[in-house]
Design an enzyme around this catalytic site. Structure first.
Site, PDB file in Angstrom:
ATOM      1  N   ASP A  30      23.140 -20.995 -18.121  1.00 31.22           N
ATOM      2  CA  ASP A  30      22.177 -22.103 -18.078  1.00 31.22           C
ATOM      3  C   ASP A  30      20.803 -21.724 -18.617  1.00 31.22           C
ATOM      4  O   ASP A  30      19.780 -22.233 -18.167  1.00 31.22           O
ATOM      5  CB  ASP A  30      22.050 -22.657 -16.645  1.00 31.22           C
ATOM      6  CG  ASP A  30      23.377 -23.140 -16.117  1.00 31.22           C
ATOM      7  OD1 ASP A  30      24.161 -23.694 -16.908  1.00 31.22           O
ATOM      8  OD2 ASP A  30      23.641 -22.953 -14.917  1.00 31.22           O
ATOM      9  N   LYS A  78      21.303 -22.520 -23.791  1.00 35.47           N
ATOM     10  CA  LYS A  78      22.053 -22.183 -25.014  1.00 35.47           C
ATOM     11  C   LYS A  78      22.347 -23.418 -25.866  1.00 35.47           C
ATOM     12  O   LYS A  78      22.282 -23.363 -27.092  1.00 35.47           O
ATOM     13  CB  LYS A  78      23.382 -21.505 -24.638  1.00 35.47           C
ATOM     14  CG  LYS A  78      23.205 -20.182 -23.924  1.00 35.47           C
ATOM     15  CD  LYS A  78      24.529 -19.628 -23.460  1.00 35.47           C
ATOM     16  CE  LYS A  78      25.215 -20.430 -22.379  1.00 35.47           C
ATOM     17  NZ  LYS A  78      24.514 -20.439 -21.071  1.00 35.47           N
ATOM     18  N   GLY A 123      28.290 -26.027 -19.248  1.00 37.52           N
ATOM     19  CA  GLY A 123      27.617 -27.318 -19.371  1.00 37.52           C
ATOM     20  C   GLY A 123      26.392 -27.108 -20.232  1.00 37.52           C
ATOM     21  O   GLY A 123      25.452 -26.446 -19.814  1.00 37.52           O
ATOM     22  N   GLY A 146       9.859 -27.382 -23.835  1.00 34.26           N
ATOM     23  CA  GLY A 146      10.319 -28.667 -23.318  1.00 34.26           C
ATOM     24  C   GLY A 146      11.750 -28.845 -23.776  1.00 34.26           C
ATOM     25  O   GLY A 146      12.205 -28.143 -24.689  1.00 34.26           O
TER      26      GLY A 146
HETATM   27  P1  GDP Z   1      23.063 -23.911 -21.157  1.00 34.43           P
HETATM   28  O1  GDP Z   1      24.230 -23.968 -20.254  1.00 34.43           O
HETATM   29  O2  GDP Z   1      22.609 -22.511 -21.419  1.00 34.43           O
HETATM   30  O3  GDP Z   1      23.245 -24.695 -22.421  1.00 34.43           O
HETATM   31  O4  GDP Z   1      21.860 -24.598 -20.363  1.00 34.43           O
HETATM   32  P2  GDP Z   1      21.930 -25.986 -19.534  1.00 34.43           P
HETATM   33  O5  GDP Z   1      21.976 -27.105 -20.510  1.00 34.43           O
HETATM   34  O6  GDP Z   1      22.989 -25.919 -18.487  1.00 34.43           O
HETATM   35  O7  GDP Z   1      20.555 -25.916 -18.750  1.00 34.43           O
HETATM   36  C1  GDP Z   1      19.344 -25.882 -19.403  1.00 34.43           C
HETATM   37  C2  GDP Z   1      18.531 -27.101 -18.979  1.00 34.43           C
HETATM   38  O8  GDP Z   1      17.172 -26.900 -19.343  1.00 34.43           O
HETATM   39  C3  GDP Z   1      18.954 -28.396 -19.668  1.00 34.43           C
HETATM   40  O9  GDP Z   1      18.735 -29.459 -18.787  1.00 34.43           O
HETATM   41  C4  GDP Z   1      18.005 -28.490 -20.856  1.00 34.43           C
HETATM   42  O10 GDP Z   1      17.771 -29.833 -21.278  1.00 34.43           O
HETATM   43  C5  GDP Z   1      16.753 -27.920 -20.256  1.00 34.43           C
HETATM   44  N1  GDP Z   1      15.868 -27.210 -21.197  1.00 34.43           N
HETATM   45  C6  GDP Z   1      16.206 -26.436 -22.255  1.00 34.43           C
HETATM   46  N2  GDP Z   1      15.113 -25.887 -22.818  1.00 34.43           N
HETATM   47  C7  GDP Z   1      14.056 -26.346 -22.111  1.00 34.43           C
HETATM   48  C8  GDP Z   1      12.648 -26.102 -22.182  1.00 34.43           C
HETATM   49  O11 GDP Z   1      12.126 -25.377 -23.015  1.00 34.43           O
HETATM   50  N3  GDP Z   1      11.862 -26.719 -21.237  1.00 34.43           N
HETATM   51  C9  GDP Z   1      12.373 -27.532 -20.274  1.00 34.43           C
HETATM   52  N4  GDP Z   1      11.541 -28.086 -19.404  1.00 34.43           N
HETATM   53  N5  GDP Z   1      13.697 -27.777 -20.184  1.00 34.43           N
HETATM   54  C10 GDP Z   1      14.516 -27.176 -21.075  1.00 34.43           C
HETATM   55  P1  IMO Z   2      26.920 -22.348 -18.999  1.00 34.54           P
HETATM   56  O1  IMO Z   2      27.707 -22.142 -20.263  1.00 34.54           O
HETATM   57  C1  IMO Z   2      26.128 -20.932 -14.943  1.00 34.54           C
HETATM   58  C2  IMO Z   2      29.529 -19.351 -12.690  1.00 34.54           C
HETATM   59  C3  IMO Z   2      30.030 -20.128 -11.498  1.00 34.54           C
HETATM   60  C4  IMO Z   2      30.526 -18.982 -10.619  1.00 34.54           C
HETATM   61  C5  IMO Z   2      31.110 -18.007 -11.633  1.00 34.54           C
HETATM   62  C6  IMO Z   2      32.615 -18.122 -11.808  1.00 34.54           C
HETATM   63  O2  IMO Z   2      26.538 -23.749 -18.732  1.00 34.54           O
HETATM   64  O3  IMO Z   2      25.783 -21.382 -18.926  1.00 34.54           O
HETATM   65  P2  IMO Z   2      34.175 -19.920 -13.008  1.00 34.54           P
HETATM   66  O4  IMO Z   2      34.369 -21.382 -12.762  1.00 34.54           O
HETATM   67  O5  IMO Z   2      33.726 -19.593 -14.394  1.00 34.54           O
HETATM   68  O6  IMO Z   2      35.350 -19.092 -12.610  1.00 34.54           O
HETATM   69  O7  IMO Z   2      32.987 -19.486 -11.991  1.00 34.54           O
HETATM   70  O8  IMO Z   2      30.472 -18.309 -12.869  1.00 34.54           O
HETATM   71  N1  IMO Z   2      29.468 -20.122 -13.954  1.00 34.54           N
HETATM   72  C7  IMO Z   2      28.329 -20.527 -14.529  1.00 34.54           C
HETATM   73  N2  IMO Z   2      27.041 -20.437 -14.114  1.00 34.54           N
HETATM   74  N3  IMO Z   2      26.402 -21.496 -16.145  1.00 34.54           N
HETATM   75  C8  IMO Z   2      27.676 -21.568 -16.592  1.00 34.54           C
HETATM   76  O9  IMO Z   2      27.977 -21.987 -17.833  1.00 34.54           O
HETATM   77  C9  IMO Z   2      28.711 -21.109 -15.753  1.00 34.54           C
HETATM   78  N4  IMO Z   2      30.051 -21.065 -15.862  1.00 34.54           N
HETATM   79  C10 IMO Z   2      30.496 -20.446 -14.769  1.00 34.54           C
HETATM   80  O10 IMO Z   2      29.003 -20.857 -10.885  1.00 34.54           O
HETATM   81  O11 IMO Z   2      29.439 -18.336 -10.001  1.00 34.54           O
HETATM   82 MG    MG Z   3      24.825 -24.812 -18.459  1.00 30.52          MG
END
Ligand code: GDP
Ligand code: IMO
Ligand code: MG
Length: 438
Positions: A27, A30, A54, A428
């Site tokens: 998270d 990416k 996600g 952002g």
């Molecule tokens: P990923 O799994 O690595 O793709 O990250 P996620 O999408 O799960 O979580 C990142 C969250 O931060 C999302 O809701 C993005 O819209 C938000 N986000 C990404 N870059 C920024 C940033 O620079 N500032 C803020 N405020 N939010 C961001």
């Molecule tokens: P993105 O790509 C954050 C975590 C789960 C749990 C552990 C194992 O959005 O960064 P699993 O279902 O993979 O066997 O769970 O890994 N986990 C993540 N945490 N971001 C993710 O994906 C994750 N995918 C799995 O919360 O701790």
């Molecule tokens: Mg994510």
């Protein structure tokens, strides 16, 4: 002679591939980073994981959350590829294709490796049952069946995408898989056995819809690289969730790290050139497991609220804390980052002072390196350095020199400590809210 000449010409045109991967516990942002680089990519490739991921992309007022389809789907000239190292829940993939189509995107371009493994209904059921069984020792998985699917893959009893297209083999494999799982489910996990016919009928429908997408994705990428096409590899999860290099057993069941990009996509490691590590300006984790800089106070609560730190997949509240440079240096060690992309710097605008962990202390000993011993990681005290905050809104800043001096200093501090150049910062969630660092 002519053969060697042809080889020389081919390799002259070969463009290297770029990997974008999470440097922390997932998270990191990416999805938005991949979206930024995908503009100039011909292929965007998911190489591991499944719909446990996600990835969120924000363009104007629109927000797109993707769990399986690579973030390149937003660009009409880019081919999204789901490579052989992934695990696929066919219904989730088809639903996501429908969702993207309803948003005006074209999912017909998605390519799916015939070697990717299928998440089956019994994998989801086992994932939930095992977590229940583990009780307070649970991993906190996403319950999408990821772990049990990879378990079957390594036990060599997994079912691959290509098996969908040979009904006899498919039936044989499902029946064989259920032979032991239908003993496990009621006897060990106290849950109902499953009917093979129901599964076979359900998956037959998916086979028809998936068939036009199925390809030899390794060959597709190999030829693409030879033709000088740009390949972007999109990691899911993050380095500290890596099955080999993460905080085992509190990890996912695949290799998000850079080496996994070559293995999972089926292109050779020499083709990987740029390896971009994505790190949040602070750090978060979902699920259980050690987390040295975790905050249990109102500072942590503010990070969660301001950063919108709730899981894209499960909606769970993410655990948050100050940036951990011990972990980030370790992440660089196992990935060989060429550059870092720091996200969510804007969230730190809320704090008067900003802490960063440079070392851990455990039993009177200072650890500069990420400890191999899990118990040290559980019991250590982070050694913080305090840096002045900037307490100014930076969401409209687009050039590095326009950032407050304290924010510039924070970025330079990370760069010096990790010894990797920081190429970009995001301020952002929206596509344009980004600063290139020169
Ligand atoms: P990923 O799994 O690595 O793709 O990250 P996620 O999408 O799960 O979580 C990142 C969250 O931060 C999302 O809701 C993005 O819209 C938000 N986000 C990404 N870059 C920024 C940033 O620079 N500032 C803020 N405020 N939010 C961001
Ligand atoms: P993105 O790509 C954050 C975590 C789960 C749990 C552990 C194992 O959005 O960064 P699993 O279902 O993979 O066997 O769970 O890994 N986990 C993540 N945490 N971001 C993710 O994906 C994750 N995918 C799995 O919360 O701790
Ligand atoms: Mg994510």
């Amino acid at each position: 002679m002519w053969l060697w000449e042809a080889v020389r010409v081919a390799s002259r045109h070969e463009m290297p591939a770029t990997v974008v991967l999470g440097a922390q516990w997932g998270d990191e942002g990416k999805g938005r980073v991949v979206d930024y680089f995908a503009e100039s990519a011909d292929f965007v490739v998911r190489y591991q994981g499944g719909n446990n991921a996600g990835h969120t992309i924000v363009v104007g007022d629109e927000k797109l959350a993707l769990s399986l389809i690579p973030s390149g789907i937003l660009y009409p000239d880019c081919t999204p590829v789901i490579a052989s190292g992934t695990v696929i829940d066919p219904k989730v993939l088809l639903d996501e294709m429908d969702m993207t189509m309803s948003r005006g995107l074209d999912p017909s371009r998605v390519k799916l490796s015939s070697n990717a493994h299928l998440i089956m209904p019994y994998h989801r059921k086992l994932d939930a049952a095992i977590e229940r069984y583990l009780g307070k020792n649970r991993i906190g998985t996403t319950k999408k069946g990821i772990g049990p699917t990879y378990t079957d893959k390594y036990a060599r009893v997994g079912i691959r995408v290509q098996d969908l297209f040979d009904p006899k083999i498919f039936r044989k494999k499902v029946e064989a898989a259920l032979e032991d799982k239908n003993k496990l489910l009621p006897r060990i996990y106290n849950t109902l056995p499953m009917d093979p016919d129901e599964i076979i009928d359900e998956y037959r429908e998916y086979a028809d819809r998936l068939e036009p997408h199925v390809a030899d994705t390794s060959l597709l990428l190999f030829n693409g690289l030879r033709e000088g096409k740009q390949v972007l590899l999109e990691g899911a999860q993050g380095t500290l969730l890596d099955i080999d290099h993460g905080t085992y057993p509190f990890v996912t069941s695949s290799n998000p790290t850079a080496g996994g990009a070559a293995v999972g996509s089926g292109i050779g490691p020499k083709s990987l050139d740029e390896i971009i590590g994505v790190a949040k300006a602070y750090i978060s984790r979902v699920g259980t497991g050690p987390f040295p800089t975790e905050l249990h106070d109102e500072v942590g609560d503010r990070m969660i609220e301001l950063g919108g730190e709730y899981g894209t997949v499960t909606g769970r509240r993410r655990r948050c804390g100050w940036l951990d440079l011990v972990a980030l240096r370790y992440s660089n060690r196992v990935n060989s980052f060429t550059k870092l992309f720091i996200t969510k710097l804007d969230i730190l605008s809320a704090f008067e002072t900003i802490k960063v962990a440079n070392a851990y202390q455990s039993a009177g000993e200072i650890h500069d390196e990420f400890p191999v011993q899990q118990s040290v990681l559980y019991n250590c005290e982070p050694q913080y350095e305090e840096l002045p905050g900037w307490e100014t809104d930076i969401t409209a800043v687009r050039t590095f020199s326009d950032l407050p001096k304290e924010a510039q200093r924070y970025v330079r501090y990370i760069e010096e400590r990790v010894e990797v150049p920081i190429g970009w910062i995001s301020v952002g969630p929206e596509r344009s809210q980004l600063v290139e660092v020169t």
